[in-house]
Design a protein around this motif. Structure first.
Motif, mmCIF file in Angstrom:
data_model
loop_
_atom_site.group_PDB
_atom_site.id
_atom_site.type_symbol
_atom_site.label_atom_id
_atom_site.label_comp_id
_atom_site.label_asym_id
_atom_site.label_seq_id
_atom_site.Cartn_x
_atom_site.Cartn_y
_atom_site.Cartn_z
ATOM 1 N N ALA A 19 0.816 -1.219 0.000
ATOM 2 C CA ALA A 19 0.000 0.000 0.000
ATOM 3 C C ALA A 19 0.844 1.261 0.000
ATOM 4 O O ALA A 19 1.858 1.347 0.697
ATOM 5 C CB ALA A 19 -0.914 0.002 1.219
ATOM 6 N N ALA A 71 -6.871 -5.157 -3.072
ATOM 7 C CA ALA A 71 -6.314 -3.937 -3.667
ATOM 8 C C ALA A 71 -7.248 -3.398 -4.751
ATOM 9 O O ALA A 71 -7.524 -2.199 -4.801
ATOM 10 C CB ALA A 71 -4.926 -4.217 -4.239
ATOM 11 N N PHE A 85 -1.315 1.376 -4.798
ATOM 12 C CA PHE A 85 -0.540 0.199 -4.404
ATOM 13 C C PHE A 85 0.639 0.020 -5.346
ATOM 14 O O PHE A 85 0.574 0.407 -6.511
ATOM 15 C CB PHE A 85 -1.390 -1.083 -4.466
#
Length: 79
Positions: free
Chosen positions: A10, A56, A71
């Motif tokens: 992240a 994600a 990400f």
């Protein structure tokens, strides 16, 4: 996650910036992404070093951005 799987790391500050710009708290973003209520909080606080690609993508979709915006892909680099 087992070794060899793609994982995402992240960009925590960017997720937080986009979340706040969207007027969402952590729980609201988690639920909007279809994730457990504490998922985004764990990611933003760095408690979750790896993020599964499905998570994600769900967060990116909820924030109306690309996965690569929030990400970094780490191919097969399980932490």
């Amino acid at each position: 996650m087992s070794g060899g799987e793609d994982v995402y790391i992240a960009k925590r500050a960017e997720i937080e910036r986009r979340r706040l710009a969207s007027g969402l708290n952590r729980k609201e973003l988690s639920l909007k992404a279809g994730l457990p209520a504490n998922a985004v909080g764990r990611i933003e606080r760095g408690e979750s070093e790896q993020t599964h690609p499905l998570r994600a993508r769900a967060i990116a979709k909820a924030l109306h951005c690309g996965v690569e915006d929030i990400f970094t892909e780490a191919k097969g680099e399980a932490v």
